[in-house]
Design an enzyme around this catalytic site. Sequence first.
Site, PDB file in Angstrom:
ATOM      1  N   THR A  44      44.071  49.008  47.859  1.00 27.82           N
ATOM      2  CA  THR A  44      43.366  47.787  48.256  1.00 27.82           C
ATOM      3  C   THR A  44      42.520  48.012  49.508  1.00 27.82           C
ATOM      4  OG1 THR A  44      43.721  45.431  48.745  1.00 27.82           O
ATOM      5  CG2 THR A  44      45.211  46.957  49.794  1.00 27.82           C
TER       6      THR A  44
ATOM      7  N   THR B 146      50.906  41.997  44.639  1.00 24.41           N
ATOM      8  CA  THR B 146      49.543  41.633  44.990  1.00 24.41           C
ATOM      9  C   THR B 146      49.618  40.324  45.770  1.00 24.41           C
ATOM     10  OG1 THR B 146      47.346  41.089  44.105  1.00 24.41           O
ATOM     11  CG2 THR B 146      49.221  40.431  42.777  1.00 24.41           C
ATOM     12  N   GLY B 147      48.593  40.037  46.529  1.00 27.23           N
ATOM     13  CA  GLY B 147      48.612  38.796  47.306  1.00 27.23           C
ATOM     14  C   GLY B 147      48.745  39.071  48.798  1.00 27.23           C
TER      15      GLY B 147
ATOM     16  N   SER C 273      37.890  43.615  46.581  1.00 24.96           N
ATOM     17  CA  SER C 273      39.159  43.697  47.318  1.00 24.96           C
ATOM     18  C   SER C 273      39.804  45.072  47.220  1.00 24.96           C
ATOM     19  CB  SER C 273      40.123  42.639  46.787  1.00 24.96           C
ATOM     20  OG  SER C 273      40.313  42.833  45.399  1.00 24.96           O
TER      21      SER C 273
ATOM     22  N   ARG D 127      44.814  46.019  61.074  1.00 22.66           N
ATOM     23  CA  ARG D 127      45.870  45.376  60.263  1.00 22.66           C
ATOM     24  C   ARG D 127      46.164  46.213  59.000  1.00 22.66           C
ATOM     25  NH1 ARG D 127      46.220  43.333  54.722  1.00 22.66           N
ATOM     26  NH2 ARG D 127      47.626  41.570  54.701  1.00 22.66           N
ATOM     27  N   VAL D 128      47.446  46.380  58.725  1.00 19.41           N
ATOM     28  CA  VAL D 128      47.869  47.061  57.507  1.00 19.41           C
ATOM     29  C   VAL D 128      48.696  46.073  56.687  1.00 19.41           C
ATOM     30  CG1 VAL D 128      49.347  48.907  56.606  1.00 19.41           C
ATOM     31  CG2 VAL D 128      47.806  49.373  58.523  1.00 19.41           C
ATOM     32  N   GLY D 129      48.433  46.015  55.404  1.00 19.06           N
ATOM     33  CA  GLY D 129      49.167  45.081  54.534  1.00 19.06           C
ATOM     34  C   GLY D 129      50.344  45.742  53.844  1.00 19.06           C
ATOM     35  N   ASP D 130      50.758  45.149  52.751  1.00 20.79           N
ATOM     36  CA  ASP D 130      51.921  45.656  52.010  1.00 20.79           C
ATOM     37  C   ASP D 130      51.598  46.862  51.139  1.00 20.79           C
ATOM     38  OD1 ASP D 130      50.250  43.841  50.494  1.00 20.79           O
ATOM     39  OD2 ASP D 130      51.741  43.925  48.890  1.00 20.79           O
TER      40      ASP D 130
ATOM     41  N   GLY E 221      49.823  40.292  51.973  1.00 17.05           N
ATOM     42  CA  GLY E 221      50.728  41.392  52.272  1.00 17.05           C
ATOM     43  C   GLY E 221      51.844  41.044  53.244  1.00 17.05           C
TER      44      GLY E 221
ATOM     45  N   THR F 125      44.243  43.281  45.239  1.00 18.15           N
ATOM     46  CA  THR F 125      44.839  44.618  45.096  1.00 18.15           C
ATOM     47  C   THR F 125      45.022  45.034  43.636  1.00 18.15           C
ATOM     48  OG1 THR F 125      46.203  43.941  46.969  1.00 18.15           O
ATOM     49  CG2 THR F 125      46.904  45.910  45.769  1.00 18.15           C
TER      50      THR F 125
HETATM   51  N1  GLY Z   1      48.116  42.810  49.203  1.00 13.56           N
HETATM   52  C1  GLY Z   1      47.035  43.255  49.932  1.00 13.56           C
HETATM   53  C2  GLY Z   1      47.073  42.983  51.345  1.00 13.56           C
HETATM   54  O1  GLY Z   1      47.604  41.972  51.778  1.00 13.56           O
HETATM   55  O2  GLY Z   1      46.536  43.761  52.099  1.00 13.56           O
END
Ligand code: GLY
Length: 324
Positions: A200, A233-234, A80, A210-213, A236, A182
């Site tokens: 991550t 983490t988790g 990940s 797609r972009v996460g948090d 996003g 992450t």
């Molecule tokens: N926390 C990682 C993501 O959702 O991309």
Amino acid sequence: MSRRKFIKNTVLGSIATSGFGITVKNPKNKELAVPRIISTWKHGVEANKISWQKLKNGEGGLTAVEYGVRDSENNPDERSVGYGGLPDREGKVTLDACIMNSNNDCGSVSFLENIKNPISVARLVMEKTPHVMISGKGAYDFAIKNGFKRENLLTEQSKKDWEDWLKKSEHKPVINIENHDTISMLLIDSDRNLFGACTTSGAAWKMHGRVGDSPIIGAGLFLDNDVGAAAATGLGEAVIRTAGSAMVVECMRNGMSPLDACKEVVHRISKLHRNRPEWEYLQVGFIALSKSGDYAGYSLKKGFNFALTDDQNDSILIDAKYRI
Ligand code: GLY
């Protein structure tokens, strides 16, 4: 007085009211253990060791967090993060990362392909550009111009997993993927300055682009050197919707302990998502580190853990408390 009570008292003793509510002043309390490093998941154990060594060598907090999380980026068995990370629906490994120092300088890259160490590119964005975040091809070009090598990040194993996934093409993230996700790392040095890094490959089988948090300052990572630091983490999307890490820090500013601050934001996430379709597989976790050196990890669901390293603990894994 017990150590726990002592910590509580000294933190409370350091709170002073300001015009905008309660501000946690720098307690400069020598009795609390600093330096200290915490980071998400089991891969944090090794990452913390590397960071600790960098600190011991006098290389500074920023280099320490950068090189700590690079260990996970470089490891093909970490599915990940970085090299070996699970790809998006098109079979492409796209990476997100950010880094922050005690002066609120920060750098970030998102949707970056073919570069193994996005955290180091994020650091360069912070140090060499007037910007905070660069993305996609722009981030890739910037990395190449600055001496990074183009690399294929899709390992044979990740390719095989993607081909298996294609048979059903179901977008349903598995929580606590292989017991990690992450890597987010927070560090307080012996001068009580805070640093953070987060990196991550994002949610497996995400839409391309797609972009996460994780690269978003305030969502995946935030710190205020007067107050504390937090990282996530988790899933996003849930963290972005609630400005998760910034809110954890804000709760600490308002007098909450790191644990209570993490609980408060997880509670908000829980309330917001309970009736959403992703509730079934939703997992989020936070780690937080206060200016006093107090720390915590907390998640929505069981299964989250984090690594702690300080003078008393040579990189230990702690099961985080959780809401449900
Ligand atoms: N926390 C990682 C993501 O959702 O991309």
